[in-house]
Motif scaffolding. Sequence first.
Motif, PDB file in Angstrom:
ATOM      1  N   VAL A 120       0.830  -1.238   0.034  1.00 35.81           N
ATOM      2  CA  VAL A 120       0.080   0.050  -0.014  1.00 35.81           C
ATOM      3  C   VAL A 120       1.016   1.326   0.016  1.00 35.81           C
ATOM      4  N   SER A 121       1.775   1.100   0.759  1.00 33.44           N
ATOM      5  CA  SER A 121       2.731   2.540   0.845  1.00 33.44           C
ATOM      6  C   SER A 121       3.344   2.797  -0.521  1.00 33.44           C
ATOM      7  N   LEU A 162       0.997   4.461  -2.789  1.00 31.96           N
ATOM      8  CA  LEU A 162       0.900   5.722  -2.663  1.00 31.96           C
ATOM      9  C   LEU A 162       2.246   6.757  -2.825  1.00 31.96           C
ATOM     10  N   GLY A 163       2.998   5.957  -3.432  1.00 34.15           N
ATOM     11  CA  GLY A 163       4.470   6.691  -3.875  1.00 34.15           C
ATOM     12  C   GLY A 163       5.311   6.957  -2.829  1.00 34.15           C
ATOM     13  N   ASP A 183      -0.575   4.467 -13.425  1.00 37.31           N
ATOM     14  CA  ASP A 183      -0.378   5.788 -13.844  1.00 37.31           C
ATOM     15  C   ASP A 183      -1.259   5.714 -15.240  1.00 37.31           C
ATOM     16  N   VAL A 200      -7.034   4.825 -14.878  1.00 39.05           N
ATOM     17  CA  VAL A 200      -7.944   5.407 -13.962  1.00 39.05           C
ATOM     18  C   VAL A 200      -8.647   4.506 -13.259  1.00 39.05           C
ATOM     19  N   ARG A 256      -6.465   2.559 -10.609  1.00 41.04           N
ATOM     20  CA  ARG A 256      -6.257   3.399  -9.646  1.00 41.04           C
ATOM     21  C   ARG A 256      -7.352   3.605  -8.693  1.00 41.04           C
ATOM     22  N   LEU A 302      -6.789   2.578  -4.801  1.00 36.62           N
ATOM     23  CA  LEU A 302      -6.944   3.702  -3.855  1.00 36.62           C
ATOM     24  C   LEU A 302      -8.037   3.420  -2.874  1.00 36.62           C
ATOM     25  N   ARG A 303      -9.261   2.761  -3.237  1.00 42.53           N
ATOM     26  CA  ARG A 303     -10.452   2.542  -2.490  1.00 42.53           C
ATOM     27  C   ARG A 303      -9.715   1.543  -1.562  1.00 42.53           C
ATOM     28  N   VAL A 324      -6.909   1.161  -0.494  1.00 41.96           N
ATOM     29  CA  VAL A 324      -5.998   2.005   0.621  1.00 41.96           C
ATOM     30  C   VAL A 324      -6.902   2.554   1.410  1.00 41.96           C
ATOM     31  N   HIS A 325      -8.159   3.202   1.002  1.00 44.37           N
ATOM     32  CA  HIS A 325      -8.869   3.691   2.242  1.00 44.37           C
ATOM     33  C   HIS A 325      -9.374   2.737   3.206  1.00 44.37           C
ATOM     34  N   THR A 360      -7.815  -0.072   4.210  1.00 47.74           N
ATOM     35  CA  THR A 360      -6.389  -0.422   5.166  1.00 47.74           C
ATOM     36  C   THR A 360      -6.695   0.760   6.165  1.00 47.74           C
ATOM     37  N   LEU A 412     -17.169  -0.368  -0.759  1.00 46.38           N
ATOM     38  CA  LEU A 412     -16.199   0.294  -1.765  1.00 46.38           C
ATOM     39  C   LEU A 412     -15.755  -0.953  -2.957  1.00 46.38           C
TER      40      LEU A 412
END
Lengths: 245, 245
Positions: free
Chosen positions: B83-84, B87-88, B117, B120, B123, B127-128, B130-131, B133, B233
């Motif tokens: 996950v980290s 997030l870059g 990248d 979409v 991503r 990212l959802r 990630v939320h 977690t 989600l």
Amino acid sequence: MKELRQDTVRNVLLRSMNSADFDDLVPHLDRVVLKRRHTLEVANRPIEHAYFIEDGLASSIARMGDDRDIEIGVTGREGMTGVSAILGAGQSPHMTIMQVEGWAWAVSIEILLTLLDASVTLRQLLLRYVHTTLVQTATSALVNARARLEERLARWLLMASDRLGGNDLRLTHEFMAVMLGVRRPGVTEAMHILEGYGLVRATRGQVSIIDRGRLEEFANGAYGAYEAEYARLMGSTLGGAGRRY
Amino acid sequence: MKELRQDTVRNVLLRSMNSADFDDLVPHLDRVVLKRRHTLEVANRPIEHAYFIEDGLASSIARMGDDRDIEIGVTGREGMTGVSAILGAGQSPHMTIMQVEGWAWAVSIEILLTLLDASVTLRQLLLRYVHTTLVQTATSALVNARARLEERLARWLLMASDRLGGNDLRLTHEFMAVMLGVRRPGVTEAMHILEGYGLVRATRGQVSIIDRGRLEEFANGAYGAYEAEYARLMGSTLGGAGRRY
DNA sequence: GCGGCTAGGTACGATAGCGGACCCGACGTT
DNA sequence: AACGTCGGGTCCGCTATCGTACCTAGCCGC
């Protein structure tokens, strides 16, 4: 407001942004005064705005029944609220409220998401910031399980000082007790321990950090991980009171 | 492996992906067997691969001195590690290790970031995730501060059951004690409480969930927030043992 | 300079979980 | 069948923190 210059804002994210991203964002920013207890995000309700905090302190709170709250993160001028919305989740089960009044630049989530889709660099910056909040929350989990109250208090004071600026904090024991999720007399006791080591001095409604370096040491690992990640990824320290990592 | 079909994988993220994203990802996936204690991420070292877990259990651990660890999150076939890096941030101050052996599809972070990248939709999905977690970690912070040991044990058993599948878990008290960051006899005691209410039955090296619904109630808010967000989600329940929220 | 309020100090018994030790019983091995 | 190991049950005293209550001191308004 449309005159806003990047070097006049205090919010670290706004300052760190590349100038094209900043210029795209500015027309959509509204200055908002945030009083104590103002609710920035309601649990399980759509998040309407993200706030780039310029002054004051917001905390994110998780709840497990009415009288079992805990602060999971705190945001000041180093950061922003609305992380879950940035991640596309729209809302989150946590609430975010102002704990120390201040003000912020607000932007509607809808617009922010559009800008994020359009700019790789903005996405990079804010997602890195999201990572630091993840670290902050994880550290909260860690210290809640493993640190003694006086260590947690040391951590909280250091974080508050970083975000509000300066070593003199106008905070009551009662307030810190709520933040830490403990009894008020527990804070009094813990504060005496910190005072006993000459790390802070407390008077009525006020706490002053006397020896910041030793206070960080005293926190014994409860403080520092977030701050190191922030410095590494944001290329900027938190703007506390003359600090280095 | 290049023959991999989306409906044959068990990992929920891979299954939930839109098929174009899945097809782009497949050529880069490597099947990796993950033994107990295998380290997927080392604290403060670059993350090389993300792992979509197919079977087994990984946990993320924060550390505050050598003997003060705590689990901040657990991942099974509902999720992924790395996950980290998504997030870059490249790395994180936490480590991730396998707790129950299994296997996963690994992808190099470099490639994953390129795909992210470019798409979409990918991503959005990740990212959802990630939320979710973030919610899981926040819940860990909450329960570490506020829940009793037996409530935390209930939460952990429910999460393990969700991720491993089935109601019969082959776990020792010793193991759960490490996961929860408590003494082994503490787990024994807490388990007796759960058994006393007829929620679980424990025999040597094994715990069976008898009444899942009442176990969730017993957890009293310690369980459910993450699961609800995941369902909202990811549009899919966690694949536990026939559950509804 | 008195009254009232708010912040802080202190004290008491209760309790959750700790650290460590010890024992017992289940199970696998030979 | 005997042994050894591992997992689990139990018990001790100890510590951190709790819940509650009550008291004191600083500060403000009048």
